[in-house]
Design a protein around this motif. Structure first.
Motif, PDB file in Angstrom:
ATOM      1  N   GLU A 214       0.809  -1.219   0.000  1.00 20.86           N
ATOM      2  CA  GLU A 214       0.000   0.000   0.000  1.00 20.86           C
ATOM      3  C   GLU A 214       0.847   1.277   0.000  1.00 20.86           C
ATOM      4  O   GLU A 214       0.809   2.073   0.949  1.00 20.86           O
ATOM      5  CB  GLU A 214      -0.979  -0.027   1.174  1.00 20.86           C
ATOM      6  CG  GLU A 214      -1.959  -1.186   1.032  1.00 20.86           C
ATOM      7  CD  GLU A 214      -3.070  -1.203   2.074  1.00 20.86           C
ATOM      8  OE1 GLU A 214      -3.049  -0.377   3.015  1.00 20.86           O
ATOM      9  OE2 GLU A 214      -3.977  -2.055   1.949  1.00 20.86           O
ATOM     10  N   TRP A 216       0.968   4.426  -0.686  1.00 19.75           N
ATOM     11  CA  TRP A 216       0.044   5.509  -1.033  1.00 19.75           C
ATOM     12  C   TRP A 216       0.575   6.885  -0.686  1.00 19.75           C
ATOM     13  O   TRP A 216      -0.145   7.883  -0.807  1.00 19.75           O
ATOM     14  CB  TRP A 216      -1.291   5.290  -0.336  1.00 19.75           C
ATOM     15  CG  TRP A 216      -1.943   3.987  -0.708  1.00 19.75           C
ATOM     16  CD1 TRP A 216      -1.684   3.218  -1.808  1.00 19.75           C
ATOM     17  CD2 TRP A 216      -2.947   3.307   0.040  1.00 19.75           C
ATOM     18  NE1 TRP A 216      -2.486   2.101  -1.801  1.00 19.75           N
ATOM     19  CE2 TRP A 216      -3.262   2.124  -0.685  1.00 19.75           C
ATOM     20  CE3 TRP A 216      -3.620   3.571   1.240  1.00 19.75           C
ATOM     21  CZ2 TRP A 216      -4.226   1.210  -0.242  1.00 19.75           C
ATOM     22  CZ3 TRP A 216      -4.577   2.671   1.669  1.00 19.75           C
ATOM     23  CH2 TRP A 216      -4.869   1.504   0.941  1.00 19.75           C
ATOM     24  N   HIS A 248      -1.630   1.488  -6.622  1.00 18.98           N
ATOM     25  CA  HIS A 248      -1.874   2.704  -5.841  1.00 18.98           C
ATOM     26  C   HIS A 248      -3.344   2.709  -5.416  1.00 18.98           C
ATOM     27  O   HIS A 248      -4.164   2.009  -6.013  1.00 18.98           O
ATOM     28  CB  HIS A 248      -1.555   3.925  -6.706  1.00 18.98           C
ATOM     29  CG  HIS A 248      -1.373   5.196  -5.953  1.00 18.98           C
ATOM     30  ND1 HIS A 248      -2.441   6.023  -5.630  1.00 18.98           N
ATOM     31  CD2 HIS A 248      -0.264   5.796  -5.465  1.00 18.98           C
ATOM     32  CE1 HIS A 248      -1.974   7.077  -4.981  1.00 18.98           C
ATOM     33  NE2 HIS A 248      -0.658   6.970  -4.848  1.00 18.98           N
ATOM     34  N   ASN A 249      -3.677   3.492  -4.407  1.00 22.35           N
ATOM     35  CA  ASN A 249      -5.095   3.582  -4.063  1.00 22.35           C
ATOM     36  C   ASN A 249      -5.910   4.242  -5.176  1.00 22.35           C
ATOM     37  O   ASN A 249      -7.142   4.144  -5.202  1.00 22.35           O
ATOM     38  CB  ASN A 249      -5.301   4.325  -2.731  1.00 22.35           C
ATOM     39  CG  ASN A 249      -4.786   5.743  -2.764  1.00 22.35           C
ATOM     40  OD1 ASN A 249      -3.733   6.020  -3.332  1.00 22.35           O
ATOM     41  ND2 ASN A 249      -5.519   6.652  -2.142  1.00 22.35           N
TER      42      ASN A 249
END
Length: 427
Positions: A214, A216, A248-249
């Motif tokens: 994650e 981000w 990526h988010n």
């Protein structure tokens, strides 16, 4: 002649061993599929061993006293007891959070993959950059061996990089996000992955390297650039394993088509959480829309599969949560249907998470843990700022001995010869 006979005897013995007792063959990806050594598609259904080699305090009924990430606890233990005692306590914690009973439960749930999140300091000596700890490989080696004995693959997941790759507590140190702006931290991460790759480059039980969880704390474009550098560094050491590129988010479009950038034997990772984090509420509808492509038949899983096909890339659903707060029956059914759907698409998948304990215990309508402490088997919430050494030790030991309560519906439906059909109910 003796050597020839010995090799023949060893070969005959290996042939008599059950498949799960033999070394696992190396996996690879091609196009959108995960394949075994013979080039045949393999269904990878798994779970995350969260809170084991990097702590998340909500998963163990702690954090109410403000110590809610690993960096904070390490600092408190250092201040109160000294570094050597902190290290001993962490060994005690890890030796109890996951034990042989946990590994034994996975085949009972028809799971054959574990994503193993770890913080960088499990391997690198935090006091001596670019130096491995004396016991660096203890927990990774132990986990890979335990998995392989049961026919289970392992994805190695760098969950917390040095400097932290995001603002959240689940990168090890909340509020830092220094990885992206610090060239030294990025170089240390390259060095770390090269040490990992050198050790495991020939180990078939390792399904792949999830190179950063994650990430981000930066833009998708910068992420893709930094991950390409990391990919190339790992490939210089290990030509064999699947390298898993973190999404990526905001998505994974910035990677383009990996093969056009010289990236081969890769998968893209994302963490879809229907029913959580603002994506609807846990229940039949949100999972039906996701798994059955929405009311228009073009969204959800179908939309993601189209994007992956455009990139000619395999997929790893590194985290998802299909059972929480829906009761044991519906939760178990959605769990099975989720795995079946992902396998039909050729995706590997690991749910979050295997084990979550609470202060009161019991599954109720379904916790985030496939297993939790049994109802009435309470876990104390302690203040690490003031708790005695004995109280901390007792808490950590309790994690290994507390009676478990698994999701009944999950165990039933994961083993059912006829899969459930929860979405036939239109309510």
């Amino acid at each position: 002649m003796f050597t020839k006979r010995l090799l023949c005897a060893v070969g005959m013995l290996a042939a008599l061993l059950p498949a799960w007792a033999q070394p696992l063959p190396m996996l690879h990806t091609q196009g959108g599929r995960w394949l075994d050594a013979a080039g045949q598609p393999v269904a990878l259904r798994g779970i995350n061993f969260g809170n084991y080699l990097m702590q998340e305090f909500w998963m163990m009924g702690q954090g109410s006293a403000g110590i809610d990430d690993q960096c904070k606890l390490e600092a408190v233990l250092d201040r109160r007891f000294g570094y050597a005692e902190r290290e001993r306590l962490y060994r005690l914690f890890r030796d109890n959070w996951i034990t042989e009973r946990d590994w034994d439960l996975l085949p009972q749930m028809k799971l054959n993959l574990v994503r193993l999140p770890f913080i960088y300091s499990v391997l690198e000596d935090e006091k001596q950059p670019y130096q491995l700890r004396a016991d660096a490989w203890h927990y990774l080696d132990q986990a890979i061996a335990a998995a392989e004995r049961r026919g289970i693959y392992v994805v190695l997941d760098l969950h917390g990089a040095v400097g932290s790759q995001g603002w959240e507590h689940h990168s090890g140190c909340a509020g830092k996000n220094q990885y992206w702006s610090n060239a030294e931290y990025q170089q240390r991460t390259i060095w770390l992955w090269q040490q990992i790759a050198a050790r495991y480059k020939d180990r078939g039980a390792v399904a792949g390297y999830s190179i950063l969880n994650e990430p981000w704390g930066t833009t998708p474009e910068h992420l893709a650039k930094v991950m390409d550098t990391l990919y190339q560094a790992i490939r210089a050491v290990d030509p064999n394993h699947v390298i898993i590129l973190p999404g990526h988010n905001l998505g994974f479009d910035a990677y383009g088509k990996p093969a056009e950038h010289g990236q081969h034997n890769v998968a893209i990772e994302m963490h879809p959480y229907p029913g959580h984090f603002g994506w609807g509420k846990p229940g039949l509808k949100v999972h039906r829309d996701w798994l059955q492509c929405g009311s228009d038949g073009n969204s959800g899983v179908c939309e993601w599969q189209r994007k992956l096909k455009e990139r000619d890339a395999a997929f790893f659903v590194g985290e998802f949560q299909p059972w929480a707060f829906m009761g044991p029956e519906l939760g178990g059914q959605i769990m099975r249907v989720s795995y079946d759907t992902y396998s039909a698409q050729g995706w590997a998948a690991t749910a979050w998470a295997y084990k979550v304990v609470s202060n009161q215990g019991g599954q109720g309508d379904g916790t985030w843990g496939l297993v939790t402490n049994a109802r009435g088997a309470k876990i104390s919430s302690i203040d690490f700022n003031t708790a005695s050494l004995a109280e901390i030790e007792n808490l950590f030991r309790q994690f290994g001995s507390v009676p478990y309560e698994a999701i009944d519906g999950a165990q039933h439906w994961m083993n059912a010869s006829v899969p459930p059909t929860p979405f036939n109910n239109k309510k």
